[in-house]
Enzyme design. Structure first.
Site, mmCIF file in Angstrom:
data_model
loop_
_atom_site.group_PDB
_atom_site.id
_atom_site.type_symbol
_atom_site.label_atom_id
_atom_site.label_comp_id
_atom_site.label_asym_id
_atom_site.label_seq_id
_atom_site.Cartn_x
_atom_site.Cartn_y
_atom_site.Cartn_z
ATOM 1 N N GLU A 256 18.037 -9.361 -35.205
ATOM 2 C CA GLU A 256 16.664 -9.747 -35.541
ATOM 3 C C GLU A 256 16.114 -8.648 -36.437
ATOM 4 O OE1 GLU A 256 12.206 -9.826 -33.867
ATOM 5 O OE2 GLU A 256 13.786 -9.927 -32.350
ATOM 6 N N CYS A 290 7.467 -8.064 -36.802
ATOM 7 C CA CYS A 290 8.187 -8.716 -37.896
ATOM 8 C C CYS A 290 7.764 -10.165 -38.109
ATOM 9 C CB CYS A 290 9.692 -8.646 -37.638
ATOM 10 S SG CYS A 290 10.182 -9.264 -36.012
#
Length: 483
Positions: A256, A290
């Site tokens: 990720e 993010c």
């Protein structure tokens, strides 16, 4: 401040070979505690302990593994307040975020994977027309999920509870063992998680935690021959280096990585809803996330109104001590990161962006604070538009029509989560299907925690969350027999 934290290796609390380093409270700049600095040999010892424990743990019935996770969730909930206080001190999160989104979500993830799910899927019988003996046969088949082995979990600093729990819990549920390498900025919370798992009855070696401020600690956790898989949350640059090492050893990866989420706002959108959603970039983890909608694409008919409302929203948010009532925006993780964010704001000015809100350091004697900042009149080629800033900074660009909106949104190296706001739901879903992103929020920034999570392009490899995490931490095996 207490005595220095020890490493957790093979079920024992071990003094670090490299001594300790200070963990700093980003709100006060005080020392929170002393984190252990592991040596390469100690990291490899942790991986060896996990390898040794794997055979027995993988054979423990799924129901018994689930019971351990359930007890861990209960232990975390019993200690929610002190755990949240430590997480707040390490990360600078507001009190509500530390309790609900950090420790609370961490406990919820252990509880989620305490739910046993089928690891076998019967497949339809198939007639094999050209069997090995030259005659047709009916063949049965079963798809079985098997654990990968030893999983190294390298976690991010923005959430030292939810992020590690989202890796450790499904990995353990599937029968894997883990080596956890927490972010150097806030590792102490992860050791509390290890204590909760120890209290819950996790066998020695099944969970190991090693930390350090030097890159060699993470490198050792990746390159150990005993490691079968690496699960990483962090920057794309570091993810590339990890992937190179994994490639040499054919190790499984779950990545990720970075994001530069586009928020497409059409002229018929509910602007109040869009502003609230985009505004989470300013407040949620002080923009250090993010999934934030940091790149706003506004249709020209509503561009000026949206910029004005976002500026007003940013100016209304209280920045300061995360322990104080009413604080919405706490500090960023470090002085170095604050300086990095401020350098991007200055770069935006030089590139021709208009600073509509923020842009100046908030007055504070101590702490690493950044004012919520809005940059308008941006263009697609600007670095502030193309690069991940990871702070409370939002950039805004205009577009004319649907086709241009899609093109601008997809004009990015990243593709984690994008967003679309429109009163025309059919159009919103039509646009969403054209976006090159692992997820798209339609008229919301909320997430369904059973939906697959991960990115396109340089935002990552693989999917997790919900049942998809169980898939990520398992290998698929086929069993075939004559029917």
């Amino acid at each position: 401040m207490t005595d220095g934290q020890r490493l957790f290796i093979g079920g024992s609390w071990v003094e670090p070979d490299g001594g300790h380093y200070e963990v700093i409270d980003p709100a006060t700049e005080d020392v929170v505690g002393l984190a252990p600095e592991a040596s390469r040999d100690q990291v490899h010892a942790a991986a060896a302990a996990a390898h040794e424990a794997f055979r027995a743990w993988s054979r423990v019935p799924a129901e018994e593994r689930a019971a351990v996770l359930h007890r861990a969730a209960e232990e975390i909930r019993r200690n929610l307040v002190p755990y949240a206080e430590l997480a707040q001190a390490e990360t600078g999160a507001t009190t509500g975020t530390a309790r609900a989104m950090q420790v609370g979500v961490g406990a919820a993830r252990f509880q989620r994977y305490a739910r046993v799910e089928p690891a076998e899927e019967p497949l339809p019988p198939q007639i094999n027309e050209a069997g090995p003996f030259g005659r047709a046969a009916v063949m049965g088949a079963l798809a079985v999920r098997q654990p990968v082995g030893v999983v190294t979990c390298i976690t991010s600093y923005n959430n030292p509870w939810a992020n590690p729990a989202g890796k450790i819990a499904p990995a353990l549920a599937m029968g894997n063992t883990v080596v956890v390498k927490p972010a150097p900025q806030d590792p102490l919370s992860v050791y509390r998680m290890a204590q909760a798992l120890e209290a819950a009855g996790v066998p020695p070696g099944v969970v190991n935690v090693v930390s350090g401020s030097r890159a060699e600690v993470g490198e050792a956790a990746v390159d150990s021959d005993d490691v079968d898989m690496v699960s990483f949350t962090g920057s794309t640059a570091v993810g590339r280096r990890i992937a190179e090492v994994c490639g040499r050893g054919m190790k499984r990866q779950l990545m990720e990585l970075g994001g530069k989420g586009a928020a497409v706002v059409f002229e018929d959108a509910d602007l109040e809803s869009a502003v609230r959603g985009i505004g989470t970039t300013f407040s949620f983890y002080s923009g250090q996330i993010c999934t934030a909608p940091t790149r706003v694409l506004a249709q020209r008919a509503v561009y000026d109104r949206l910029v004005a409302q976002l500026a007003s929203y940013a100016g209304y948010l209280k920045v300061g001590d995360p322990r104080a009532e009413g604080t919405v925006v706490g500090p960023v993780i470090s002085a170095a990161h604050r300086d990095r964010i401020e350098s991007y704001v200055e770069l935006g000015r030089k590139e021709g962006a208009r600073v509509v809100a923020g842009g100046e350091r908030p007055p504070s004697d101590r702490g690493f604070y950044v004012a919520p900042t809005l940059l308008a009149d941006c263009t697609p080629d600007m670095r502030v538009v193309r690069e991940e800033i990871f702070g409370p900074v939002v950039v805004v660009l205009p577009f004319d029509d649907e086709e241009e909106a899609v093109a601008l949104a997809n004009d990015s190296d990243y593709g984690l989560i994008d967003y679309v706001w429109s009163g025309d739901v059919a159009r919103a879903f039509r646009v969403a299907r054209q976006l090159r992103a692992g997820g798209v929020g339609v008229n919301t920034v909320g997430r369904n925690m059973e939906a697959p999570f991960g990115g396109f392009k340089q935002s990552g490899v693989g999917r997790d969350v919900g049942s998809y995490a169980l898939h990520a931490y398992s290998e698929l095996q086929s069993l075939v027999w004559p029917g």
